[in-house]
Design an enzyme around this catalytic site. Sequence first.
Site, PDB file in Angstrom:
ATOM      1  N   ASN A  63       0.841  -1.191   0.000  1.00  0.00           N
ATOM      2  CA  ASN A  63       0.000   0.000   0.000  1.00  0.00           C
ATOM      3  C   ASN A  63       0.882   1.249   0.000  1.00  0.00           C
ATOM      4  O   ASN A  63       1.696   1.409  -0.901  1.00  0.00           O
ATOM      5  CB  ASN A  63      -1.086  -0.021   1.080  1.00  0.00           C
ATOM      6  CG  ASN A  63      -0.644  -0.275   2.494  1.00  0.00           C
ATOM      7  OD1 ASN A  63      -0.467  -1.417   2.899  1.00  0.00           O
ATOM      8  ND2 ASN A  63      -0.497   0.791   3.280  1.00  0.00           N
ATOM      9  N   ASP A  64       0.753   2.131   0.958  1.00  0.00           N
ATOM     10  CA  ASP A  64       1.293   3.481   0.868  1.00  0.00           C
ATOM     11  C   ASP A  64       2.765   3.560   0.453  1.00  0.00           C
ATOM     12  O   ASP A  64       3.604   2.840   1.006  1.00  0.00           O
ATOM     13  CB  ASP A  64       1.206   4.185   2.221  1.00  0.00           C
ATOM     14  CG  ASP A  64      -0.146   4.079   2.878  1.00  0.00           C
ATOM     15  OD1 ASP A  64      -1.001   3.362   2.362  1.00  0.00           O
ATOM     16  OD2 ASP A  64      -0.333   4.715   3.925  1.00  0.00           O
ATOM     17  N   PRO A  65       3.091   4.483  -0.450  1.00  0.00           N
ATOM     18  CA  PRO A  65       4.504   4.844  -0.646  1.00  0.00           C
ATOM     19  C   PRO A  65       4.976   5.652   0.552  1.00  0.00           C
ATOM     20  O   PRO A  65       4.283   6.553   1.027  1.00  0.00           O
ATOM     21  CB  PRO A  65       4.474   5.701  -1.917  1.00  0.00           C
ATOM     22  CG  PRO A  65       3.102   6.299  -1.930  1.00  0.00           C
ATOM     23  CD  PRO A  65       2.193   5.285  -1.308  1.00  0.00           C
ATOM     24  N   SER A 124       2.914   4.101   8.125  1.00  0.00           N
ATOM     25  CA  SER A 124       3.477   5.067   7.176  1.00  0.00           C
ATOM     26  C   SER A 124       4.213   6.229   7.841  1.00  0.00           C
ATOM     27  O   SER A 124       4.056   6.504   9.026  1.00  0.00           O
ATOM     28  CB  SER A 124       2.362   5.625   6.288  1.00  0.00           C
ATOM     29  OG  SER A 124       1.820   4.619   5.482  1.00  0.00           O
TER      30      SER A 124
END
Length: 576
Positions: A63-65, A124
């Site tokens: 998922n998130d960068p 994140s």
Amino acid sequence: MSQLRCIHSLIAVLFFTVILIISNNGVDAFHKVHPHLQSVSRISVSGKHRTGYHFQPPRNWINDPNGPMHYNGYYHLFYQYNPKGSVWGNIVWAHSVSKDLINWKALEPAIYPSKPFDKFECWSGSATIIPGKGPVILYTGIVDANKTQVQCYAVPEDLSDPFLTKWIKPDEYNPIVVAGPGVNSTDFRDPTTAWFKDGHWKILVGSRRKHRGIAYLYRSRDFKKWIRAKHPIHTAAGTGMWECPDFYPVSMEGTMGLDTSVVGNHVKHVLKNSLDETRFEYYTLGTYFTNIDRYIPDNTSVDGWAGLRYDYGNFYASKSFFDPTMNRRILWGWANESDTKEDDIHKGWAGIQAIPRTLWLDPSGRQLVQWPIEELNSLRDKEVEISNLKLAKGDYVEVKGITAAQADVEVTFSFSSLNEAEAFDPSWVNAEDLCGKKGSNIQGGVGPFGILTLASNNLEEYTPVFFRIFKASNKHVVLLCSDARSSSLKSELYKPSFAGFVDVDLSTTKKLSLRSLIDHSVVESFGAGGKTNILSRVYPELAVADQAHLFVFNNGTVPIVMENLRSWCMKSAVIN
């Protein structure tokens, strides 16, 4: 010039029932937990809908960068990753490096649960390069089974290692930020890249108080001891939890990017938030008052769900960084799957990153503009070009000679008159709803016109990307749609009619441009030079690999001229 095949009658198509996989607009919330599936891993991985040049690891969930940066000759991409399966869970910071942002080498995970302050997971965050010292990662640690969230930091073990392979988490100061009184400790995450002003480093952490989104501000002199400011830098009622906040300056002139610490009268600031309740993002442009550490949005856009978006499609948890090698700001964003978790387990993978985009302030000052990084052009291979093709009402023209399942298409359309544009109803404030009413097979005046991507030979399946022009009381309204409803014969999919309005003045030019990056299960489109952008995830059953086709079309009464179309077969990137 490629061989053309004209089809001079519209083909009737059935609307498919849109089945939402979950709530939240069908884009699977990455905090949706399936404990019994988190460590289910397939021996083999399905290649049917895997991308050729978008970033995705060989298997499993992403998922998130996180914390993209350039340091000592390499681009670094960290991203949320499940090393054990293809649904969300077991989250670590995976790490890949690149020389060109297109071809990537995977390294061992940079950050994984190993301390009491991140015992359950590592969520994140961001990276900041401290002059003279090197990079520091800030991230959210999950302390317990209740998902209590704290902010932590990590530094490279060996700065002489060009890949920065190993990272350490000093015990002395970690965690560096805890929620504190009055702060929701289970909705308190995703620290931003830091900026330096008046002797202090400053960061934001996303949170909420009931339904009010909040970006808390923290200050530090040494990057270790942090103090919360008396007031948040900004809040907005009715927006819910602010995930993955991003705060940075953009120049008011030109397209050059700026370091995150730049302030002054020559810049505007951008505050972007990812909305946990809707799975959409929005951003505002405004002024950062450094003397009081307050951000005040301009009154040119909505500060909430109906605000400006980087992308009006499947694009979430985005993160930008300043690239000093080319003086540009680059945006990464995550595009989740739109199929079911059972599909993802069967495939053995889930999630991709959108193509990195350069972004800058539009000359109007009212919005940002985005465009795929120029390095992507290195993958262009065989080219097909068509010029000055007139499209009458009902015309469909196939573009032959390219690999239509893995292509880059740039096209410019023009029209001689706007007199027959349909009347615009002021109640049509939701672009996606309007696209659902006025699909590509609904005849109009000026439009719909555009391209049919990932189309089967007889158009049983296709994903249309198209413009439609309306006439309001004092201007023309341009709608850009990427409509997935006809994208697949498979029914158990989320197939939305993504759309956004395009802020262009058609009184000065009667032209519209479109670029679409087509990559097997992705159609990533940039309208009017990157003013309105839409990424769709689609899963055709027939239009797969060499059975996919590309068409241009017009279904409006006003003839459209396709002034120029350039399309390239795209080579695959090297991603391991």
